[in-house]
Design an enzyme around this catalytic site. Structure first.
Site, PDB file in Angstrom:
ATOM      1  N   HIS A   1      99.550   2.883  57.846  1.00 33.25           N
ATOM      2  CA  HIS A   1     100.341   1.580  58.845  1.00 33.25           C
ATOM      3  C   HIS A   1     100.008   0.473  57.442  1.00 33.25           C
ATOM      4  O   HIS A   1     101.365  -0.315  58.182  1.00 33.25           O
ATOM      5  CB  HIS A   1      99.264   1.442  59.779  1.00 33.25           C
ATOM      6  CG  HIS A   1      97.825   0.420  59.578  1.00 33.25           C
ATOM      7  ND1 HIS A   1      96.971   1.011  58.867  1.00 33.25           N
ATOM      8  CD2 HIS A   1      98.330  -0.570  59.077  1.00 33.25           C
ATOM      9  CE1 HIS A   1      95.866  -0.308  58.700  1.00 33.25           C
ATOM     10  NE2 HIS A   1      96.035  -1.096  58.375  1.00 33.25           N
TER      11      HIS A   1
HETATM   12  C1  UD1 Z   1      97.976  -5.498  60.901  1.00 27.61           C
HETATM   13  C2  UD1 Z   1      97.280  -6.476  59.605  1.00 27.61           C
HETATM   14  C3  UD1 Z   1      96.268  -5.569  58.862  1.00 27.61           C
HETATM   15  C4  UD1 Z   1      95.913  -4.582  59.611  1.00 27.61           C
HETATM   16  C5  UD1 Z   1      96.282  -3.699  60.561  1.00 27.61           C
HETATM   17  C6  UD1 Z   1      95.578  -3.331  61.853  1.00 27.61           C
HETATM   18  C7  UD1 Z   1      98.615  -8.308  59.043  1.00 27.61           C
HETATM   19  C8  UD1 Z   1      99.462  -8.283  58.259  1.00 27.61           C
HETATM   20  N1  UD1 Z   1      97.987  -6.798  58.418  1.00 27.61           N
HETATM   21  O1  UD1 Z   1      98.886  -4.973  60.197  1.00 27.61           O
HETATM   22  O2  UD1 Z   1      95.766  -6.320  57.951  1.00 27.61           O
HETATM   23  O3  UD1 Z   1      94.943  -3.639  58.569  1.00 27.61           O
HETATM   24  O4  UD1 Z   1      96.847  -4.677  61.309  1.00 27.61           O
HETATM   25  O5  UD1 Z   1      95.995  -2.419  62.936  1.00 27.61           O
HETATM   26  O6  UD1 Z   1      98.352  -8.658  60.154  1.00 27.61           O
HETATM   27  N2  UD1 Z   1     102.781  -3.034  67.944  1.00 27.61           N
HETATM   28  C9  UD1 Z   1     102.620  -2.248  69.179  1.00 27.61           C
HETATM   29  N3  UD1 Z   1     101.688  -2.805  70.127  1.00 27.61           N
HETATM   30  C10 UD1 Z   1     100.616  -3.449  69.797  1.00 27.61           C
HETATM   31  C11 UD1 Z   1      99.882  -3.751  68.013  1.00 27.61           C
HETATM   32  C12 UD1 Z   1     101.686  -3.736  67.485  1.00 27.61           C
HETATM   33  O7  UD1 Z   1     103.366  -1.516  69.610  1.00 27.61           O
HETATM   34  O8  UD1 Z   1      99.471  -3.095  70.777  1.00 27.61           O
HETATM   35  C13 UD1 Z   1     103.506  -2.934  66.721  1.00 27.61           C
HETATM   36  C14 UD1 Z   1     104.685  -3.877  66.874  1.00 27.61           C
HETATM   37  O9  UD1 Z   1     105.555  -3.378  67.147  1.00 27.61           O
HETATM   38  C15 UD1 Z   1     105.083  -4.220  65.239  1.00 27.61           C
HETATM   39  C16 UD1 Z   1     102.719  -3.535  64.411  1.00 27.61           C
HETATM   40  O10 UD1 Z   1     102.599  -2.444  65.588  1.00 27.61           O
HETATM   41  O11 UD1 Z   1     105.940  -4.047  64.720  1.00 27.61           O
HETATM   42  C17 UD1 Z   1     102.478  -4.852  63.876  1.00 27.61           C
HETATM   43  O12 UD1 Z   1     102.784  -5.247  63.073  1.00 27.61           O
HETATM   44  P1  UD1 Z   1     101.452  -6.456  63.280  1.00 27.61           P
HETATM   45  O13 UD1 Z   1     101.296  -7.343  63.795  1.00 27.61           O
HETATM   46  O14 UD1 Z   1     101.967  -6.853  61.543  1.00 27.61           O
HETATM   47  O15 UD1 Z   1      99.995  -5.536  62.842  1.00 27.61           O
HETATM   48  P2  UD1 Z   1      99.822  -4.069  61.594  1.00 27.61           P
HETATM   49  O16 UD1 Z   1     100.852  -3.340  61.198  1.00 27.61           O
HETATM   50  O17 UD1 Z   1      99.091  -3.815  62.551  1.00 27.61           O
END
Ligand code: UD1
Length: 369
Positions: free
Chosen positions: A204
């Site tokens: 991820h």
């Molecule tokens: C974040 C953290 C990372 C951590 C990870 C754990 C940052 C910069 N990164 O990255 O350090 O290891 O979480 O998972 O904060 N989404 C969904 N459903 C959800 C949550 C997210 O669909 O419930 C999708 C969103 O569309 C988005 C991505 O996943 O595109 C999440 O992106 P982001 O908020 O940057 O978090 P992570 O990639 O999970």
């Protein structure tokens, strides 16, 4: 009773806060603020349910977006809550955008800030997590570190005051929950796995998902490994697989099973019974170590370098060849030293107890400005 606000927002922070919050409650009035960075049933709600974390008083519902927008929106909302609630202390965990937002909001209001998992460094400023860690550590009032390496990293940046080695909270939580996971998780039966006969994979990190070539290399490796692989797919990764049109790579393998993100208990069971784990997650490298399962980390470096030095973790980067090679040269070292300590949550709360006694209340702090 003194008041503490804990800021959480992403999956690993729900896990970390579960135990610390449990120990703080009763002694302090702890208010949980969920930024809403992770929001789905599978990415958020299930963790609150399984780990019996109380419903946060505030859920900012920020959701996904560009880092600046996401972090900015969180800061605006957290600031309002801090002004309203007047806490004595703010706690943040790890290195996510929620961590940075909570830290900046607290620091600007001169509210003492505790950073749990301080001092981790990859040396790569192109990782969003590295930027979040560095900035948080430089404005934190109390820095609680998981490893001696973290203490050294802080020293190199001139941070030596109010730094404590407490051990790693994830190891503590694993220890608390493994029996419950064994009792409640049906995942091994449900997906008909044979213990010790499959690989578990997670991907991820932005450096591996947003980078088309890296994701291609990783998925190509998965599709060529002639062994069962269970791959719970993070929503970020699922999005990129679709937008890069990489479904054709993974559909080639009869051995690869993709699932939705899974609960903490299911994840513990899948890890415990795996032949080895392929990951780019920080938390999973430590959990693999604690569960004595060989780990292959698909990154060029790791903040958890002790796992590599002890021989339990192998860094392959996002190279298809190196990943496949590591799966055929699996190695279980004879030695397994205790790297991450014990009773970490108690140590954290004891240090907070000592510090909070001498803290002035919010009004006294803000009157100075
Ligand atoms: C974040 C953290 C990372 C951590 C990870 C754990 C940052 C910069 N990164 O990255 O350090 O290891 O979480 O998972 O904060 N989404 C969904 N459903 C959800 C949550 C997210 O669909 O419930 C999708 C969103 O569309 C988005 C991505 O996943 O595109 C999440 O992106 P982001 O908020 O940057 O978090 P992570 O990639 O999970």
């Amino acid at each position: 009773m003194k008041k503490i606000i804990s800021i959480i927002g992403a999956r690993p922070q729900f896990v970390k806060a579960s135990l610390v919050s449990k120990k703080l409650r009763g002694k302090y009035r702890e208010i949980l603020v969920h930024t809403g960075q992770h929001y789905d049933l599978n990415m958020s709600d299930i963790f609150f349910k399984q780990l019996k974390i109380p419903k946060p008083k505030y859920n900012l519902g920020v959701g996904s977006g560009m880092a600046g927008w996401q972090t900015g929106k969180m800061i605006i909302e957290i600031e309002k809550i801090l002004i309203k609630e007047r806490p004595n202390l703010v706690i943040v965990y790890g290195d996510t955008n929620s961590t940075l937002a909570g830290s900046l909001a607290a620091a600007k209001l001169h509210i003492p800030l505790v950073h749990i998992e301080a001092g981790m460094r990859s040396g790569r400023l192109d990782m969003p997590e590295e930027v979040n860690r560095i900035l948080t550590d430089h404005i934190a009032s109390l820095l609680l570190c998981s490893t001696p390496t973290a203490i050294k990293n802080l020293k190199k940046e001139g941070i030596v005051k109010n730094v404590y080695l407490v051990g790693d909270i994830m190891a503590d939580i694993l220890c608390e929950n493994i029996k419950l996971a064994q009792k409640h998780s049906q995942i091994i039966k449900k997906i008909k796995l044979e213990k010790g006969q499959y690989f578990l994979a997670t991907v991820h990190r932005a450096e591996n998902t947003d980078n088309k070539n890296n994701l291609k290399q990783i998925l190509t490796a998965f599709s060529k490994i002639p062994n069962k692989i269970i791959f719970p797919v993070h929503p970020r990764t699922r999005g990129y697989i679709k937008s890069y049109d990489f479904e054709n790579i993974i559909s080639k393998s009869p051995y690869l099973t993709l699932t939705e993100p899974i609960s903490y208990f299911d994840m513990l069971m899948l890890q415990k019974n795996a032949l080895a784990i392929l990951t780019d997650s920080g938390g999973i490298q430590k959990e693999a170590y604690e569960l004595m399962v060989p780990c292959i980390t698909m990154r060029d470096e790791t903040e958890w370098i002790e796992t590599v030095n002890s021989g339990w973790n192998k860094l392959t980067g996002a190279s298809s060849r190196k990943i496949i090679d590591a799966t055929v040269k699996l190695h279980k070292p004879a030695k397994h030293p205790n790297l991450y300590g014990k009773n970490v949550a108690d140590k954290i709360v004891n240090i907070i107890d000592g510090k909070i006694k001498i803290l002035k209340d919010f009004d006294a702090q803000t009157k100075k400005n």
